[in-house]
Design a protein around this motif. Structure first.
Motif, short mmCIF file in Angstrom:
data_model
loop_
_atom_site.label_atom_id
_atom_site.label_comp_id
_atom_site.label_asym_id
_atom_site.label_seq_id
_atom_site.Cartn_x
_atom_site.Cartn_y
_atom_site.Cartn_z
N SER A 1 39.28 20.92 16.37
CA SER A 1 40.42 20.88 15.45
C SER A 1 41.06 19.49 15.34
O SER A 1 41.94 19.29 14.52
CB SER A 1 41.48 21.92 15.86
N ASN A 2 40.58 18.53 16.12
CA ASN A 2 41.06 17.15 15.99
C ASN A 2 40.23 16.34 15.00
O ASN A 2 40.40 15.13 14.87
CB ASN A 2 41.07 16.45 17.36
N GLY A 3 39.31 16.99 14.29
CA GLY A 3 38.51 16.31 13.28
C GLY A 3 37.15 15.85 13.76
O GLY A 3 36.34 15.37 12.97
N SER B 1 24.83 31.28 25.17
CA SER B 1 24.89 29.83 25.33
C SER B 1 26.35 29.42 25.36
O SER B 1 27.24 30.28 25.36
CB SER B 1 24.12 29.14 24.19
N GLY B 2 26.60 28.14 25.37
CA GLY B 2 27.98 27.69 25.46
C GLY B 2 28.21 26.37 24.78
O GLY B 2 27.27 25.65 24.41
N SER B 3 29.48 26.06 24.62
CA SER B 3 29.90 24.81 24.02
C SER B 3 31.26 24.45 24.57
O SER B 3 32.00 25.31 25.02
CB SER B 3 29.97 24.94 22.50
N ASN B 4 31.57 23.17 24.54
CA ASN B 4 32.89 22.74 24.97
C ASN B 4 33.58 22.01 23.81
O ASN B 4 32.93 21.42 22.95
CB ASN B 4 32.82 21.86 26.21
N LEU B 5 34.89 22.11 23.82
CA LEU B 5 35.72 21.43 22.83
C LEU B 5 36.70 20.50 23.53
O LEU B 5 36.99 20.68 24.71
CB LEU B 5 36.51 22.44 21.99
N GLN B 6 37.24 19.56 22.77
CA GLN B 6 38.30 18.69 23.27
C GLN B 6 39.67 19.26 22.94
O GLN B 6 40.69 18.74 23.39
CB GLN B 6 38.19 17.30 22.63
N THR B 7 39.70 20.31 22.13
CA THR B 7 40.95 20.92 21.69
C THR B 7 40.90 22.42 21.97
O THR B 7 39.85 22.97 22.29
CB THR B 7 41.15 20.71 20.17
N THR B 8 42.06 23.07 21.80
CA THR B 8 42.17 24.49 22.10
C THR B 8 41.58 25.38 21.00
O THR B 8 41.46 26.59 21.19
CB THR B 8 43.64 24.90 22.31
N PHE C 1 31.91 30.98 13.34
CA PHE C 1 32.75 31.71 14.28
C PHE C 1 33.75 30.77 14.92
O PHE C 1 33.51 29.57 15.04
CB PHE C 1 31.92 32.45 15.34
N LEU C 2 34.90 31.33 15.30
CA LEU C 2 35.99 30.55 15.84
C LEU C 2 35.91 30.49 17.35
O LEU C 2 35.50 31.46 18.01
CB LEU C 2 37.33 31.17 15.42
N LEU C 3 36.33 29.37 17.88
CA LEU C 3 36.48 29.17 19.32
C LEU C 3 37.96 28.87 19.54
O LEU C 3 38.43 27.79 19.17
CB LEU C 3 35.60 28.00 19.80
N ILE C 4 38.68 29.83 20.13
CA ILE C 4 40.13 29.67 20.27
C ILE C 4 40.54 30.09 21.68
O ILE C 4 40.19 31.19 22.13
CB ILE C 4 40.90 30.53 19.24
#
Length: 128
Positions: free
Chosen positions: A57-59, A86-93, A119-122
């Motif tokens: 969400s930070n672009g 599987s998995g993924s990581n984000l820098q934002t929430t 799909f959303l990751l929240i």
């Protein structure tokens, strides 16, 4: 759960936030996603490649391409299902993912793209 059907191939995804592996102070948020691929077509298919877009969400946008999924190129006969996590990581929430699979129809080698629904990751506390 989100679902998309392309040429008789149904792809469903459900996500989960993994708090034990996340660290908000380091801007590191980890998610898993479970994918269910169901061959509702009349043809045997092979999953050849994956192509993902991961949006923070930070672009920040990342693109991931590669052979198969989690080291496999599963073959699905009509009516068969393949599931993987599987998995993924984000820098934002908050963020999202979407993409496609390159499938091959086994009897004639025809390749086609199958949509992976967005799909959303929240992080759950953002929903309160």
């Amino acid at each position: 759960m989100v679902t998309a059907i392309t040429e008789g191939i149904k792809v469903s995804v459900i996500t989960e936030f993994i708090s034990d592996h996340s660290n908000a102070s380091l801007q590191h948020f980890v998610f898993t996603y479970r994918v269910r691929i169901e061959n509702q077509s009349d043809h045997t298919i092979r999953l050849r490649r994956r192509h993902w877009f991961i949006y923070d969400s930070n672009g920040v946008t990342r693109e991931v391409e590669g052979e198969g999924v989690i080291g496999q190129q599963p073959i699905l006969e009509p009516g068969q299902v393949h599931e993987y996590v599987s998995g993924s990581n984000l820098q934002t929430t908050m963020g999202k993912m979407a993409g496609s699979y390159l499938m091959e129809r086994m009897y004639d080698g025809r390749e086609f793209l199958v949509q992976i629904p967005e799909f959303l990751l929240i992080v759950p506390y953002k929903l309160n």
